[in-house]
Scaffold this motif. Sequence first.
Motif, PDB file in Angstrom:
ATOM      1  N   ILE A  58       0.575  -1.542  -0.035  1.00  0.00           N
ATOM      2  CA  ILE A  58      -0.044   0.072  -0.053  1.00  0.00           C
ATOM      3  C   ILE A  58       0.808   1.818  -0.219  1.00  0.00           C
ATOM      4  CG2 ILE A  58      -1.567   1.048   1.368  1.00  0.00           C
ATOM      5  CD1 ILE A  58      -3.036  -1.448   1.938  1.00  0.00           C
TER       6      ILE A  58
ATOM      7  N   THR B 202       3.323   4.219  -5.724  1.00  0.00           N
ATOM      8  CA  THR B 202       3.488   5.089  -6.340  1.00  0.00           C
ATOM      9  C   THR B 202       4.818   5.371  -6.764  1.00  0.00           C
ATOM     10  OG1 THR B 202       4.163   6.809  -4.583  1.00  0.00           O
ATOM     11  CG2 THR B 202       1.628   6.789  -5.535  1.00  0.00           C
TER      12      THR B 202
ATOM     13  N   LYS C 263      -1.007   5.069  -6.225  1.00  0.00           N
ATOM     14  CA  LYS C 263      -1.780   4.887  -5.128  1.00  0.00           C
ATOM     15  C   LYS C 263      -2.988   4.293  -4.822  1.00  0.00           C
ATOM     16  CE  LYS C 263      -2.982   8.053  -1.107  1.00  0.00           C
ATOM     17  NZ  LYS C 263      -3.754   9.276  -1.244  1.00  0.00           N
ATOM     18  N   ILE C 264      -3.021   2.954  -4.357  1.00  0.00           N
ATOM     19  CA  ILE C 264      -4.159   2.287  -3.919  1.00  0.00           C
ATOM     20  C   ILE C 264      -5.244   2.345  -3.333  1.00  0.00           C
ATOM     21  CG2 ILE C 264      -4.309  -0.566  -3.105  1.00  0.00           C
ATOM     22  CD1 ILE C 264      -1.628  -0.663  -3.145  1.00  0.00           C
ATOM     23  N   ASN C 265      -6.480   2.621  -3.813  1.00  0.00           N
ATOM     24  CA  ASN C 265      -7.664   3.272  -3.068  1.00  0.00           C
ATOM     25  C   ASN C 265      -7.685   1.901  -2.244  1.00  0.00           C
ATOM     26  OD1 ASN C 265      -9.680   3.890  -2.353  1.00  0.00           O
ATOM     27  ND2 ASN C 265     -10.876   3.869  -4.334  1.00  0.00           N
ATOM     28  N   LEU C 266      -7.490   2.211  -0.232  1.00  0.00           N
ATOM     29  CA  LEU C 266      -7.950   1.891   1.158  1.00  0.00           C
ATOM     30  C   LEU C 266      -9.225   1.452   0.664  1.00  0.00           C
ATOM     31  CD1 LEU C 266      -6.103   4.003   3.406  1.00  0.00           C
ATOM     32  CD2 LEU C 266      -5.500   2.214   1.822  1.00  0.00           C
ATOM     33  N   SER C 267     -10.231   1.724  -0.438  1.00  0.00           N
ATOM     34  CA  SER C 267     -11.616   1.100   0.139  1.00  0.00           C
ATOM     35  C   SER C 267     -11.449  -0.148  -0.213  1.00  0.00           C
ATOM     36  CB  SER C 267     -12.547   1.783  -0.880  1.00  0.00           C
ATOM     37  OG  SER C 267     -12.305   1.748  -2.609  1.00  0.00           O
ATOM     38  N   GLY C 268     -10.793  -1.074  -1.028  1.00  0.00           N
ATOM     39  CA  GLY C 268     -10.241  -1.845  -1.523  1.00  0.00           C
ATOM     40  C   GLY C 268     -10.537  -3.603  -0.021  1.00  0.00           C
TER      41      GLY C 268
ATOM     42  N   ARG D  24     -13.941  -3.927   0.468  1.00  0.00           N
ATOM     43  CA  ARG D  24     -14.122  -5.109  -0.526  1.00  0.00           C
ATOM     44  C   ARG D  24     -13.690  -6.894  -0.359  1.00  0.00           C
ATOM     45  NH1 ARG D  24     -13.808   0.005  -3.905  1.00  0.00           N
ATOM     46  NH2 ARG D  24     -11.530  -0.720  -4.958  1.00  0.00           N
TER      47      ARG D  24
ATOM     48  N   LYS E 237     -10.543  -4.851  -8.593  1.00  0.00           N
ATOM     49  CA  LYS E 237     -10.037  -3.719  -9.160  1.00  0.00           C
ATOM     50  C   LYS E 237      -9.514  -3.875  -7.638  1.00  0.00           C
ATOM     51  CE  LYS E 237     -13.249  -0.329 -10.039  1.00  0.00           C
ATOM     52  NZ  LYS E 237     -14.975   0.363  -8.995  1.00  0.00           N
ATOM     53  N   ASP E 238      -8.954  -5.109  -6.830  1.00  0.00           N
ATOM     54  CA  ASP E 238      -8.515  -5.318  -5.491  1.00  0.00           C
ATOM     55  C   ASP E 238      -7.302  -6.828  -6.258  1.00  0.00           C
ATOM     56  OD1 ASP E 238      -9.725  -2.688  -4.657  1.00  0.00           O
ATOM     57  OD2 ASP E 238     -10.963  -4.246  -4.523  1.00  0.00           O
TER      58      ASP E 238
END
Length: 393
Positions: A65, A69, A192-197, A200, A331-332
């Motif tokens: 995480i 980048t 940048k990894i989306n933490l909403s993953g 999910r 997506k994850d």
Amino acid sequence: MKKISPSLTLLALAINAFAIGSTEFISVGLMPMIVNTFNISLSQAGLTVSLYALGVTVGAPLLTILTGTWNRKTLMVSIMGLFILGNLLSAFAPTFLLLLVGRVLASLAHGIFMSISTVIAADVVRPEKRASAIALMFTGLTVATVIGVPLGTFIGQHSNWHMSFVFIVVIGLIGLIATSILVPKGLPIPGKINLSGLARIFTNKSILMSLFITAFGYGGTFAAYTYLTPILEGTFRFSASTVVIILVAYGVMVAIGNSLGGHLANKNILPALQKMFAALALSSLFLFISASLASQPLGLIATLLLGLFAFMNVPGLQLYVVQLAEKFTPKDITLVSAFNIAAFNVGITLGSFVGGQISKGSSVVFTPLGGIIIILLAMFLIRLAQKDQASKL
């Protein structure tokens, strides 16, 4: 600038994988020497395995995480630098605490390496070659089991355990040089990894159950495997030099098991995993019976059978969680893979802890029984997953 051949990039990754695979289980072969050096118990020495696994558990998802980048080549060089630093500290640690600190530093490098190296291997080849590229990269881990760990044990027995870690540092340096030369600069950066993953992933019942299956199914082996050298030397009375040969043979059986496991898991993954776990439980029971009888011939056969079935489940466990991620959280996939790596190491931590408590409370002879209980938990979860799948058809 001349384009780097994908084969050379995969070679660099395989060298790094060999170094990392060697250090992961090196303390299994060095356990009696570490006990004598620091005047500690066998269960305390087992922390060199369980804390390493815990570091990978935390490091894989967290560092994946945090470094989303980063330039991939810069990240790989940094990973190998951290790996070398950790093993240098382990090599020259004056106290057991500093040895553990070195192990944790190396484990953090391990976790992030496993998370991104598969992606790099897939990125440098044509789409139809991706599976082969990933398999080639992972040969470094297989070779480490066959050669790296026994060779490190041999070096420790004929000099001291400190030199075993120096040996790994040298391999790490070779990997670092290979990375700086052979890994391309322009690899895709995930961003940048989306933490909403996270939400999910951890609200999906199927994926969450698969992570527990990985932890229990893979971890059951380590209740006994962590203390395999003390069992071979103390219970079966094999000489130190014979143990090195047995560890090489064990590694060969692991390589065979991995290959068979990949073939068996191509179709109907869950039934295949259930059979693999059943065979692993039976081989652990055979090891316990052999150790109880203190029979060298039976002990040798039991050890080789344990090697055959110990990691046979790995390809299936990896494929299963990726398929679930593709289906439920496309997506994850990278993050799910990182958490599956974490789950493998939760299993190592659990198995080695259980084995340590058993050896502390009674004897290493009984450690395979602890492993059987953990494996049975995995089999129970697979049964639940099969029922869940059937209900959705």
